[in-house]
Design an enzyme around this catalytic site. Structure first.
Site, PDB file in Angstrom:
ATOM      1  N   GLY A 274       0.569  -1.363   0.051  1.00 21.63           N
ATOM      2  CA  GLY A 274      -0.100  -0.054  -0.011  1.00 21.63           C
ATOM      3  C   GLY A 274       0.782   1.217  -0.007  1.00 21.63           C
ATOM      4  N   GLY A 275       2.213   1.139  -0.147  1.00 25.68           N
ATOM      5  CA  GLY A 275       2.826   2.557  -0.034  1.00 25.68           C
ATOM      6  C   GLY A 275       2.458   3.438  -1.114  1.00 25.68           C
ATOM      7  CE  LYS A 276       5.594   2.138  -6.227  1.00 23.88           C
ATOM      8  NZ  LYS A 276       5.857   1.045  -5.559  1.00 23.88           N
ATOM      9  CG  ASP A 296      -1.895  -7.587  -3.758  1.00 29.60           C
ATOM     10  OD1 ASP A 296      -0.880  -6.731  -4.360  1.00 29.60           O
ATOM     11  OD2 ASP A 296      -1.579  -8.792  -3.634  1.00 29.60           O
ATOM     12  NE  ARG A 301       2.462  -8.303  -1.344  1.00 30.20           N
ATOM     13  CZ  ARG A 301       3.814  -7.891  -1.199  1.00 30.20           C
ATOM     14  NH1 ARG A 301       4.788  -8.457  -0.336  1.00 30.20           N
ATOM     15  NH2 ARG A 301       4.228  -6.700  -1.768  1.00 30.20           N
ATOM     16  N   GLY A 328      -5.023  -9.767 -10.981  1.00 32.25           N
ATOM     17  CA  GLY A 328      -5.026  -8.581 -11.760  1.00 32.25           C
ATOM     18  C   GLY A 328      -5.085  -8.932 -13.137  1.00 32.25           C
ATOM     19  CG  ASP A 342       4.342  -0.967  -7.793  1.00 34.06           C
ATOM     20  OD1 ASP A 342       5.600  -1.103  -8.434  1.00 34.06           O
ATOM     21  OD2 ASP A 342       4.607  -1.390  -6.813  1.00 34.06           O
ATOM     22  CB  CYS A 397      11.422  -2.317  -7.100  1.00 31.56           C
ATOM     23  SG  CYS A 397      10.855  -4.047  -6.483  1.00 31.56           S
TER      24      CYS A 397
END
Ligand SMILES: C[S@@+](CC[C@H](N)C(=O)[O-])C[C@H]1O[C@@H](n2cnc3c(N)ncnc32)[C@H](O)[C@@H]1O
Length: 471
Positions: A274-276, A296, A301, A328, A342, A397
């Site tokens: 959930g950072g973004k 998700d 998570r 997804g 992401d 990443c």
């Protein structure tokens, strides 16, 4: 039964070769044969893999990227507009941090927007071969590439897997049915090589000029200055909401590229933990028409995502976020004007530093080798859920060219061949130029930006590509 002299000579030759291998190659490779050698840790597997596949691509930059990946990462404190903003900003300044968005050099953005050099805006131009990054061609200039297009480190990787007995197999080929020469392990290694290679092709993909830079909302993302490796204290709550969220500063880039406006309808397709989503919610106005759908596939998570929402947002905000647990790649309605995808990836920094939950665990090899296919499917799903005219941001990443530019290229080709959907890639040069004091960008990313970790500012790795759905 007597042997013909020809067959006898042939056997003698094979025997001689065997002896030669046993007396020379076997000893040369002895460390790999020791029966009590410990199996490699997952992190070591990952590092070996990156040495084989990233080093030939990043060349002289690789040693400094490598040591940065193995060193402590730096964080950024993304301020929460639902906390006590002024007090938090003051506290962060007092400990020597600065808002890298505030100090971004926006004066270069206009210059960058008229830049038509490589990666610059070329309206409706196909990506020219001359500006393309050909993985294998570049290898040829730097390192010896053998007949199969493998450089020495990739060849070593294959040979590590084959072991010395495979050398003797080469000589015994005439006695062994071909299908037995390649074991399942050898085939996996070959698959590894083909999945990690990105070969640029000329494709029909328009490049749109950049949107004007908009660092919204402007509550701030604080980092310590270059070379300063201080750590942030844990954030404190204010009226039940934590004052900031600690994350890799490079994770801010995909959300900046998404350019979220208060009334956007946003889908975060792979949202947990959930950072973004947290950053997206800083810009959205959920009471004024803005919508956020977080999805998700992993239940554990999603629980972490719910925790992040609970700890940082008032209840009337977190309750308005739609949260689903779906694959997804399944069909989502075409109703969103901003979609962030992401994707799961090599997660380079995690892979070389954490043995737990590491994709480079041998038993997860097939899962890891399936990553690029999942990434393509997720990106296609993201594009399909975006309304024409809307924006899709693809991010990872990892430094893997195959999982970054390679996925964008493959998806553009697939959509071109199999659907009516039209996409264009949007120029991100202004973002890159304005933030070059904070991040070190790779200068040969073709369809997006790649942040390279560096010891001075140990952020990333991160890759961001911004697409526009035209039709
Ligand atoms: C890189 S992480 C996302 C990080 C997140 N965006 C953030 O900023 O905190 C990738 C996520 O993709 C999820 N994922 C993997 N496969 C998926 C799929 N097929 N559909 C949806 N999510 C998936 C994983 O569970 C993981 O949480």
């Amino acid at each position: 039964m007597s042997l013909s002299s020809r067959n006898f000579l042939r056997l003698l030759w094979v025997y001689y070769k065997q002896c030669h291998i046993l007396t020379t190659k076997r000893f040369r490779y002895k460390p790999k044969w020791a029966y009590n050698e410990k199996p490699l840790k997952n992190c070591e597997q990952a590092l070996g893999n990156f040495d084989a596949f990233y080093k030939p691509f990043y060349r002289k930059d690789w040693p400094s990227i490598r040591v940065s990946l193995l060193s402590l990462p730096k964080h950024c404190a993304a301020v929460n507009k639902y906390g006590n903003v002024e007090k938090i900003q003051e506290q962060l300044c007092d400990i020597g941090a600065e808002d890298f968005l505030l100090s971004a050099d926006v004066s270069v953005q206009n210059e960058a927007m008229s830049d038509t050099s490589v990666n610059g805006p070329k309206q409706n131009a196909t990506v020219p071969e001359s500006s393309s990054v050909n993985f294998h061609t570049q290898l040829a200039n730097e390192e010896a590439v053998d007949a199969e297009g493998l450089d020495m480190s990739q060849r070593n990787l294959l040979e590590d897997g084959f072991g010395a007995d495979q050398h003797s197999n080469d000589d015994l080929n005439m006695f062994v049915p071909t299908e037995k020469v390649y074991s399942e392990r050898d085939l996996l290694l070959r698959e590894e090589i083909s999945l990690n290679s990105f070969e640029s092709r000329e494709i029909s993909l328009s490049v749109l000029p950049a949107d004007p830079l908009n660092f919204s909302p402007d509550v701030g993302a604080f980092v310590f200055q270059q070379g300063d490796v201080s750590r942030f204290p844990s954030p404190k709550p204010h009226h039940g909401c934590l004052g900031y969220y600690l994350m890799d500063a490079a994770s801010v880039l995909p959300v900046l590229a998404l350019d979220v406006q208060p009334d956007d309808r946003v889908l975060d397709l792979c949202a947990a933990p959930g950072g973004k989503s947290y950053l997206i919610l800083q810009a959205l106005d959920l009471h004024g028409g803005g919508k956020l759908h977080c999805n998700d596939v992993a239940q554990a998570r999603i629980s972490r995502l719910k925790n992040v929402l609970r700890l940082h947002f008032p209840q009337d905000i977190s309750e308005r976020v739609t949260i689903t647990k779906m694959n997804g790649t399944s069909t989502f309605p075409t109703i969103y004007n901003k979609v962030l995808v992401d994707v799961p990836c090599n997660a380079d920094r995690h892979a070389v530093t954490e043995d737990e939950n590491n994709l480079f665990k041998i038993s997860r090899t097939k899962e890891r080798l399936g990553l690029t296919q999942i990434q393509k499917n997720l990106l296609i799903s993201a594009i399909k859920s975006c309304v024409p005219g809307g924006t899709i941001v693809y991010s990872t990443c990892t430094l893997s060219p195959a999982q970054n530019d390679g996925v964008i290229q493959a998806v553009a080709e697939e959509l071109w061949e199999t659907s009516e959907i039209e996409i264009a890639v949007q120029d991100l040069n202004p973002l890159r130029h304005s933030l070059s004091r904070t991040f070190r960008f790779h200068d040969r990313s073709q369809y997006g930006l790649t942040v390279l970790p560096t010891l001075l500012n140990n952020f990333g790795p991160s890759y961001v590509s911004k697409l526009r759905r035209l039709k």
